[in-house]
Design an enzyme around this catalytic site. Structure first.
Site, short mmCIF file in Angstrom:
data_model
loop_
_atom_site.label_atom_id
_atom_site.label_comp_id
_atom_site.label_asym_id
_atom_site.label_seq_id
_atom_site.Cartn_x
_atom_site.Cartn_y
_atom_site.Cartn_z
N HIS A 68 0.83 -1.20 0.00
CA HIS A 68 0.00 0.00 0.00
C HIS A 68 0.87 1.25 0.00
O HIS A 68 0.57 2.24 -0.68
CB HIS A 68 -0.92 -0.03 1.22
CG HIS A 68 -1.81 1.14 1.34
ND1 HIS A 68 -1.92 1.89 2.49
CD2 HIS A 68 -2.65 1.73 0.45
CE1 HIS A 68 -2.78 2.86 2.30
NE2 HIS A 68 -3.24 2.80 1.08
N GLU A 71 2.06 1.80 -3.49
CA GLU A 71 1.00 2.34 -4.35
C GLU A 71 0.96 3.86 -4.29
O GLU A 71 0.85 4.54 -5.32
CB GLU A 71 -0.35 1.76 -3.94
CG GLU A 71 -1.53 2.32 -4.72
CD GLU A 71 -2.76 2.53 -3.85
OE1 GLU A 71 -3.31 3.66 -3.88
OE2 GLU A 71 -3.16 1.59 -3.15
N HIS A 72 1.07 4.42 -3.10
CA HIS A 72 1.10 5.87 -2.94
C HIS A 72 2.32 6.48 -3.63
O HIS A 72 2.24 7.50 -4.31
CB HIS A 72 1.14 6.23 -1.46
CG HIS A 72 -0.20 6.18 -0.79
ND1 HIS A 72 -0.81 7.28 -0.24
CD2 HIS A 72 -1.07 5.15 -0.56
CE1 HIS A 72 -1.97 6.94 0.29
NE2 HIS A 72 -2.14 5.64 0.10
N GLU A 148 -4.67 8.36 6.56
CA GLU A 148 -5.65 7.48 5.90
C GLU A 148 -6.08 6.36 6.85
O GLU A 148 -7.27 6.03 6.96
CB GLU A 148 -5.04 6.90 4.63
CG GLU A 148 -5.99 6.01 3.85
CD GLU A 148 -5.35 5.42 2.61
OE1 GLU A 148 -6.04 4.68 1.89
OE2 GLU A 148 -4.16 5.71 2.34
#
Length: 445
Positions: A68, A71-72, A148
Site C-alpha cells: 500500500h 501504491e502511494h 488514511e
C-alpha cells in the site's frame, strides 16, 4: 463464444469474439509482459490498468504495509516526470487516474478518451518502471498514509470489517489489513519498500488490460515503446509468474468472537464463515445463494430484519473470494440494545436457509437480479477492464456475459441448499463494534 476461454500462460497470442460483438485479444511478450484488450463497438473512451499480482498477503513480516505504501509512492514522480506532471497529464484531458491495493494484487488505472490512450500508456508505464521513490517524499507520504489509517479507524464499518477478516482467517495472510497498521507504517523503511518494488515490479509480473475504444496492435506497440524507453530489455525471455493455486484446505479460525468497544450510537455486526475460492466451480451457486439470503431489498435478511421488524437500516450478506480462500458474511447495523435479537435473526436465517432450501420464485428472482446487474455493469469500461485483469491474474479463463448467464441458469435449488449446508457446518466467527455486551452473542458461536 461457447464456454469460457482458457488463458494459458505459455500461449503467446489469443483472439476471440465475446458477447455484444466485442473483440478480446491477448499478447504475451517474450519478456513475460501480458497485454489484454477488449475492443467494444461504439466506445469512445478506454479504461487501462497496469496490474502486478502482489498484494498485502505477499508481504513479509519486515514489509507489512509496503504494498500500500508503494501504491502511494508511484504517483510521487519518476526520473522524467514530477508528481505534478503525472497529475496534469490526466487532468488536462479530463481523464481519471488512481490505484488500488488489494490482498492479491495492485492495480494502477486510468480512464481517458480514445485519443488519449497513448498518453495513458506512456505515463502509467513510466510510473511502473521508473518511480524515483524519493526519501523525502517517502517521509511525507508516511504521514499521508497514517492519516488514511486514522480515518479508517474512525469508521466503525471499516473497523468491524478488519476484525471480521482476522476472526475468520486467523493467521492466514489474507486476514491482515491491506493498508498495514500505524505500527507497521511507522516501522517501514525506505530501503525495504524500494526492495519490495524491485523484487515485484518486473516484466514477468506485469499485466496490462484495456477495455473500450482500443486497437490491440497499436496498444502492444505503444506498450513496447514505453517500456523500452524506460530501460526494460524486452528481448530477455522470461515466463509470466505462475498463478496462485488453491490448496483445498480450510483455514483455522482466528477467533469465535471479537468485540471492539466504541461509544457510538449503532452497533456494527459481522457474522460469517470461510467461503469458497474464486476458482471454485460453485461460484455461480454462491452468487445465487448470496442474492437470495442478503443480496437485495427482496432478500430474506432485508425482509425479515428491516422490513418486518424495523431493527436495522443496513443489512446484507456478501461473499468475497480469493485464489485459494473465501468468506461468507452477514452484516447488520442496529441499536446496541437490539444486538442479541438481530444476531439471532442473522444466524437463524442462515441456518433456516440450509435446512429449508429455496423456492422456485426465489431462484427466478436471484437469477434475474444477477443477470441484469451483470449486463448493466458491463456498460462501463472500468468493469470490463477489471474483468480482464481478474481473468488473467486469478481465474486463468475469460467468461463473457453469455457464458456467465449460462452458468447462472444451470444453478438448481438443490445446488444452493447443498452449498448453504456446507457453509453452515463451518465454524462461525463474529466481529462487532459499538457499546456491546458480549453476552448478547451467547450460544451463537
Amino acid at each position: 463464444m461457447n464456454g469460457a476461454v482458457p488463458l494459458p500462460l505459455g500461449l503467446a497470442d489469443l483472439s476471440f469474439s465475446a458477447s455484444g460483438d466485442s473483440r478480446v485479444r491477448r499478447t504475451v511478450l517474450p519478456s513475460g509482459v501480458r497485454i489484454l484488450s477488449e475492443q467494444v463497438p461504439g466506445a469512445r473512451s478506454s479504461t487501462i490498468g497496469y496490474w502486478v499480482a502482489v498484494g498485502s498477503r505477499d508481504e513479509r513480516p519486515d514489509t507489512f504495509g509496503s504494498t500500500h505504501f508503494l501504491e502511494h509512492l508511484l504517483f510521487k514522480g519518476t526520473t522524467t516526470r514530477s508528481a505534478l506532471d503525472i497529475a496534469v497529464s490526466f487532468d488536462a484531458v479530463g481523464g481519471e487516474h488512481n490505484a488500488v491495493t488489494a490482498k492479491e494484487y495492485t492495480c494502477y488505472y486510468a480512464k481517458v478518451q480514445d485519443r488519449d490512450l497513448p498518453m495513458a500508456v506512456e505515463v502509467l508505464s513510466d510510473m511502473i518502471t521508473s518511480s524515483v521513490i524519493d526519501p523525502e517524499e517517502f517521509e511525507t507520504e508516511r504521514g499521508v498514509i497514517l492519516e488514511e489509517l486514522a480515518m479508517a479507524d474512525d469508521d466503525p464499518s471499516d473497523v468491524v470489517s478488519e476484525r471480521f477478516f482476522e476472526a475468520v482467517l486467523g493467521d492466514n495472510p489474507l486476514g491482515r489489513p491491506i493498508g498495514g497498521s500505524p505500527e507497521t507504517i511507522e516501522a517501514a523503511t525506505h530501503d525495504r519498500v524500494v526492495k519490495h518494488y524491485r523484487e515485484n515490479y518486473r516484466a514477468q509480473d506485469l499485466v496490462i488490460t484495456v477495455a473500450g475504444a482500443v486497437d490491440h496492435d497499436e496498444l502492444v506497440a505503444g506498450v513496447e515503446r514505453a517500456l523500452i524507453a524506460a530501460g526494460w530489455d524486452l528481448t530477455l525471455e522470461a515466463a509470466p509468474v505462475e498463478r496462485r493455486v488453491a490448496s483445498g484446505e480450510l483455514i483455522e479460525r482466528g477467533s469465535p468472537l471479537v468485540v471492539v468497544q466504541r461509544p457510538i450510537e449503532q452497533a456494527n455486526i459481522l457474522i460469517g464463515v470461510p467461503g469458497i475460492p474464486a476458482g471454485d466451480d460453485r461460484r455461480s451457486t454462491m452468487a445465487v445463494l448470496n442474492s437470495i439470503l442478503g443480496g437485495g431489498m427482496s432478500s430474506r435478511l432485508f425482509q425479515e430484519i428491516r422490513e418486518k421488524r424495523g431493527l436495522a437500516y443496513s443489512v446484507y450478506s456478501f461473499s468475497p473470494s480469493y485464489s485459494d480462500q473465501g468468506l461468507f458474511g452477514l452484516y447488520a447495523g442496529c441499536s446496541p440494545a437490539k444486538v442479541a435479537q438481530v444476531s439471532e435473526l442473522l444466524v437463524g436465517e442462515f441456518r433456516r436457509f440450509a435446512d429449508g432450501g429455496v423456492t422456485a420464485d426465489e431462484m427466478g428472482r436471484a437469477v434475474g437480479q444477477l443477470s441484469g446487474a451483470s449486463a448493466l455493469a458491463l456498460e462501463d469500461s472500468d468493469t470490463r477492464m477489471s474483468r480482464l485483469g481478474r481473468a488473467e491474474i486469478t481465474l486463468g479463463e475469460f467468461a463473457d456475459l453469455d457464458e456467465s448467464l449460462r452458468r447462472l441458469n444451470l444453478v438448481t435449488a438443490d445446488d444452493v441448499r447443498e452449498l448453504a449446508s456446507e457453509l453452515v457446518s463451518r465454524p462461525i466467527s463474529i466481529a462487532a463494534v459499538g457499546t456491546i455486551d458480549e453476552n448478547a452473542f451467547t450460544g451463537l458461536v
